[in-house]
Design a protein around this motif. Structure first.
Motif, mmCIF file in Angstrom:
data_model
loop_
_atom_site.group_PDB
_atom_site.id
_atom_site.type_symbol
_atom_site.label_atom_id
_atom_site.label_comp_id
_atom_site.label_asym_id
_atom_site.label_seq_id
_atom_site.Cartn_x
_atom_site.Cartn_y
_atom_site.Cartn_z
ATOM 1 N N PHE A 1 3.076 -3.144 0.081
ATOM 2 C CA PHE A 1 2.185 -1.994 -0.054
ATOM 3 C C PHE A 1 2.003 -1.648 -1.525
ATOM 4 C CE2 PHE A 1 1.491 2.691 -0.109
ATOM 5 C CZ PHE A 1 0.235 2.675 0.476
ATOM 6 N N GLY A 2 0.754 -1.478 -1.932
ATOM 7 C CA GLY A 2 0.439 -1.084 -3.306
ATOM 8 C C GLY A 2 0.158 0.410 -3.375
ATOM 9 N N LEU B 1 3.718 -23.778 0.558
ATOM 10 C CA LEU B 1 3.793 -22.548 -0.219
ATOM 11 C C LEU B 1 3.810 -21.330 0.700
ATOM 12 C CD1 LEU B 1 1.185 -23.473 -2.974
ATOM 13 C CD2 LEU B 1 3.611 -23.041 -3.386
ATOM 14 N N ASP B 2 4.741 -20.414 0.438
ATOM 15 C CA ASP B 2 4.775 -19.142 1.149
ATOM 16 C C ASP B 2 3.900 -18.129 0.429
ATOM 17 O OD1 ASP B 2 6.526 -20.008 3.110
ATOM 18 O OD2 ASP B 2 8.306 -19.395 1.989
ATOM 19 N N LEU B 3 3.297 -17.253 1.214
ATOM 20 C CA LEU B 3 2.405 -16.226 0.680
ATOM 21 C C LEU B 3 2.926 -14.831 0.965
ATOM 22 C CD1 LEU B 3 -1.187 -17.392 1.727
ATOM 23 C CD2 LEU B 3 -0.166 -17.503 -0.545
ATOM 24 N N GLU B 4 2.628 -13.911 0.055
ATOM 25 C CA GLU B 4 2.730 -12.478 0.299
ATOM 26 C C GLU B 4 1.343 -11.883 0.123
ATOM 27 O OE1 GLU B 4 7.205 -11.469 -1.408
ATOM 28 O OE2 GLU B 4 5.465 -11.276 -2.713
ATOM 29 N N LEU B 5 0.988 -10.960 0.981
ATOM 30 C CA LEU B 5 -0.282 -10.259 0.872
ATOM 31 C C LEU B 5 -0.021 -8.825 0.446
ATOM 32 C CD1 LEU B 5 -1.975 -11.466 4.195
ATOM 33 C CD2 LEU B 5 -2.067 -12.536 1.921
ATOM 34 N N GLN B 6 -0.736 -8.387 -0.577
ATOM 35 C CA GLN B 6 -0.597 -7.000 -1.009
ATOM 36 C C GLN B 6 -1.666 -6.147 -0.344
ATOM 37 O OE1 GLN B 6 0.332 -7.583 -5.530
ATOM 38 N NE2 GLN B 6 1.048 -5.591 -4.833
ATOM 39 N N VAL B 7 -1.219 -5.194 0.436
ATOM 40 C CA VAL B 7 -2.117 -4.254 1.102
ATOM 41 C C VAL B 7 -2.242 -3.045 0.187
ATOM 42 C CG1 VAL B 7 -2.475 -2.842 3.156
ATOM 43 C CG2 VAL B 7 -1.448 -5.121 3.358
ATOM 44 N N GLU B 8 -3.316 -3.004 -0.569
ATOM 45 C CA GLU B 8 -3.501 -1.929 -1.538
ATOM 46 C C GLU B 8 -4.952 -1.479 -1.619
ATOM 47 O OE1 GLU B 8 -2.249 -3.291 -5.391
ATOM 48 O OE2 GLU B 8 -2.839 -5.351 -4.981
ATOM 49 N N GLY C 1 7.564 -12.865 11.714
ATOM 50 C CA GLY C 1 8.335 -13.519 10.666
ATOM 51 C C GLY C 1 8.033 -13.000 9.283
ATOM 52 N N ALA C 2 7.025 -12.146 9.151
ATOM 53 C CA ALA C 2 6.708 -11.523 7.862
ATOM 54 C C ALA C 2 7.442 -10.189 7.760
ATOM 55 C CB ALA C 2 5.204 -11.295 7.723
ATOM 56 N N VAL C 3 7.907 -9.858 6.556
ATOM 57 C CA VAL C 3 8.567 -8.579 6.328
ATOM 58 C C VAL C 3 7.592 -7.644 5.611
ATOM 59 C CG1 VAL C 3 10.827 -9.667 6.189
ATOM 60 C CG2 VAL C 3 9.538 -9.257 4.082
ATOM 61 N N VAL C 4 7.906 -6.356 5.638
ATOM 62 C CA VAL C 4 7.063 -5.357 4.986
ATOM 63 C C VAL C 4 7.848 -4.727 3.844
ATOM 64 C CG1 VAL C 4 5.744 -3.227 5.269
ATOM 65 C CG2 VAL C 4 5.814 -4.901 7.117
ATOM 66 N N SER C 5 7.220 -4.644 2.689
ATOM 67 C CA SER C 5 7.834 -4.009 1.527
ATOM 68 C C SER C 5 7.083 -2.737 1.189
ATOM 69 C CB SER C 5 7.805 -4.947 0.316
ATOM 70 O OG SER C 5 8.215 -4.268 -0.862
ATOM 71 N N ASP C 6 7.831 -1.681 0.907
ATOM 72 C CA ASP C 6 7.227 -0.458 0.402
ATOM 73 C C ASP C 6 6.818 -0.682 -1.048
ATOM 74 O OD1 ASP C 6 6.331 2.194 0.356
ATOM 75 O OD2 ASP C 6 8.096 2.917 1.438
ATOM 76 N N GLY C 7 6.193 0.330 -1.644
ATOM 77 C CA GLY C 7 5.668 0.204 -2.987
ATOM 78 C C GLY C 7 6.626 0.689 -4.063
ATOM 79 N N SER C 8 6.052 1.258 -5.109
ATOM 80 C CA SER C 8 6.812 1.570 -6.318
ATOM 81 C C SER C 8 6.736 3.056 -6.655
ATOM 82 C CB SER C 8 6.253 0.767 -7.495
ATOM 83 O OG SER C 8 4.882 1.100 -7.715
ATOM 84 N N LEU C 9 7.556 3.435 -7.626
ATOM 85 C CA LEU C 9 7.488 4.747 -8.275
ATOM 86 C C LEU C 9 7.185 4.499 -9.744
ATOM 87 C CD1 LEU C 9 7.952 7.846 -8.437
ATOM 88 C CD2 LEU C 9 10.366 7.330 -8.879
#
Length: 416
Positions: A248-249, A211-218, A286-294
Motif C-alpha cells: 500500500f502506498g 521473477l517474483d512481482l510486487e504490486l503497489q496499490v497507490e 500466496g501473496a502477502v499484504v504490506s502496509d505503507g510508511s510514515l
C-alpha cells in the motif's frame, strides 16, 4: 451397496464434470498461504545511495540513534535488549533499491549507470554475505510517460545482475534469495498482464529463474475500476502466479483522493478501506499484504526523535493488530521503533497463543481446560502468530521450550 448407490455415483460424476474447470481454477488462483518467512518491513533506499554495505550501515545508524536518544518510549528493557541484538544481527529484513519516487529525476545516462552499479552492489552483498534475506528493486511504473525508462532500467539492472554472479549451472543465472521486482502506481489489469509478459521476456533473454512481482496499490484506479468493479483480485490473476505481495502506498493514495496533507496517514479511513480490499483479494493466493510508511522521520532534537518513534511504533502496532505484518521504513532511525513495536506485539501475545495451542494439541482434555473452543482454523492462526514471532526474533527458542507440546517443526506444520 444399496439401490441408491448407482444414482449417487452418477450424480457425483456429473458434478465432477460440471465443476472440473472451477476446481482447477481455484487450485491455481488460491494455492494457500505463502510458504516461508514474511519480512516485517521493506526498507526503501534511493538507487544512487545503495551499496553492498547499506544494510549494515542502516544497522549502525539505528544503533547510534538509539544510543543518543534512547531508551525507546514505552518499551521495557527486555524488548530493547532484543531490538539491539536484532540491529546488530539482521538490521534489515527486506531492502528495495528505489528507482522511482525516492530516486528522483536523472538523465538517461545517469540512470543507466545507477542501475548497473546497484546490480553489481547487490551481487557483491550476496557474495559477501551482507545482503538482507529479501531484496529487489522498485522500477518506474508502466504509464506511457515513463514506460521506456522503466523497462530500460529493469533490463540494465537484470542484465548486470545476471552477469555479475557465478557462471550459471545448467544455463540459468542465479538471483539473490528473496528477490522481487516492485511495480508502482498500477492503474489497470492490463498493466499487470503486460508486466508479467515483460518478466517472461527478460527471463528468456538473460537465462533467469522466474521473477517474483510486487504490486503497489497507490492509486484509486487500482482499487475501483471505471466500471465500478474492484480490480485488485483481477490484477493478482493477471500476474500469472508471479505476484508475491501487494504494497500500500500511503501518501500517493491519500493524495489522489484529495485528502489534506496533514491528514494523510495509513490510519485514515480511506486507507483502511483500500487495505481491506487488498487483504480480501490476497487471501489464499500466496501473496502477502504490506502496509505503507510514515513520513515523519526520527531526526533532530531528542524530543523530536522520541515523538517520531512513538508515532511510528503506534502505527506499526495498529497495522499488526489488523493483520498487516509488514510495512515500509524510510530511514535507519525508524528501525528501533519498527522492531520495538513488532517485538512487543509478539511478546505480548506469546503466552496466550502458546498456551492455547499447547492445550489444543493436548486433545479434548486440554481443549476443555482452555476455555476457548479452538478448531483447526484458529489453531492455524495461533501457529502462524508464533511462527512470525520466531522468524523475526521477537520470540526465542528459550520462550518456546516452556511448552512441551511445541517446537518449531510442530508450529511450522500447523501454520501451513
Amino acid at each position: 451397496m444399496t439401490a441408491a448407490d448407482p444414482f449417487l455415483a452418477g450424480l457425483l460424476r456429473s458434478l465432477d464434470g460440471t465443476l472440473a474447470a472451477d476446481d482447477e481454477q481455484r487450485r491455481r488462483r488460491y494455492p494457500g498461504p505463502p510458504a516461508g518467512r514474511q519480512p516485517v518491513h521493506t526498507c526503501y533506499v534511493p538507487a544512487g545511495q545503495f551499496t553492498a554495505d547499506t544494510a549494515r550501515q542502516w544497522g549502525d545508524q539505528a544503533r547510534a540513534a538509539l544510543d543518543e536518544h534512547g531508551p525507546l518510549p514505552r518499551c521495557d528493557a527486555g524488548v530493547e535488549e532484543l531490538v539491539r541484538a536484532k540491529l546488530a544481527r539482521e538490521p534489515v529484513e527486506d531492502l528495495r533499491i528505489d528507482f522511482e519516487d525516492g530516486y528522483g529525476p536523472h538523465t538517461d545516462d545517469e540512470e543507466d549507470d545507477a542501475a548497473a552499479a546497484a546490480a553489481r552492489a547487490l551481487a557483491g552483498a550476496v557474495a559477501a554475505g551482507t545482503a538482507p534475506p529479501f531484496s529487489g528493486l522498485r522500477m518506474k511504473c508502466l504509464e506511457e510517460p515513463v514506460r521506456r525508462r522503466a523497462v530500460r532500467t529493469l533490463d540494465r539492472f537484470l542484465a548486470t545482475l545476471a552477469a555479475a554472479g557465478p557462471p550459471p549451472p545448467g544455463g540459468q543465472a542465479a538471483l539473490p534469495p528473496g528477490f522481487r521486482v516492485t511495480l508502482p502506481k498500477v492503474t489497470s489489469v492490463a498493466q499487470v498482464a503486460a508486466m508479467a509478459g515483460l518478466c517472461a521476456a527478460l527471463e528468456a533473454e538473460y537465462a533467469l529463474p522466474r521473477l517474483d512481482l510486487e504490486l503497489q496499490v497507490e492509486t484509486p484506479q487500482a482499487v475501483l475500476g471505471p466500471d465500478g468493479t474492484a480490480l485488485v483480485a483481477p490484477m493478482l490473476a493477471a500476474a500469472d502466479g508471479r505476484c508475491v505481495g501487494l504494497h500500500f502506498g500511503t501518501y500517493d493514495y491519500t493524495a489522489a483522493l484529495g485528502i489534506a496533507a496533514g491528514y494523510q496517514s495509513l490510519a485514515h479511513p480511506a486507507a483502511d478501506h483500500a487495505k481491506a480490499v487488498m487483504q480480501a483479494a490476497a487471501a489464499g493466493t500466496g501473496a502477502v499484504v504490506s502496509d505503507g510508511s510514515l513520513n515523519v522521520l526520527p531526526v533532530g532534537t531528542k524530543p523530536a526523535v522520541r515523538a517520531a518513534w512513538q508515532q511510528h511504533a503506534a502505527l506499526v502496532r495498529r497495522s499488526l493488530e489488523r493483520g498487516f505484518y509488514q510495512g515500509w521504513d524510510l530511514h535507519p532511525a525508524q528501525l528501533p521503533s519498527r522492531y520495538a513495536a513488532t517485538f512487543g506485539f509478539y511478546r505480548d501475545g506469546f503466552a496466550a497463543a502458546a498456551g492455547r495451542l499447547a492445550r489444543y494439541l493436548a486433545g479434548p482434555a486440554g481443549r476443555a481446560e482452555s476455555g476457548v473452543l479452538d478448531e483447526p482454523a484458529t489453531a492455524r492462526a495461533l501457529a502462524s502468530f508464533l511462527r512470525r514471532g520466531l522468524a523475526c526474533g521477537a520470540v526465542t527458542g528459550a520462550d518456546l521450550a516452556r511448552y512441551d507440546e511445541l517446537d518449531e517443526l510442530v508450529i511450522g506444520k500447523l501454520a501451513g
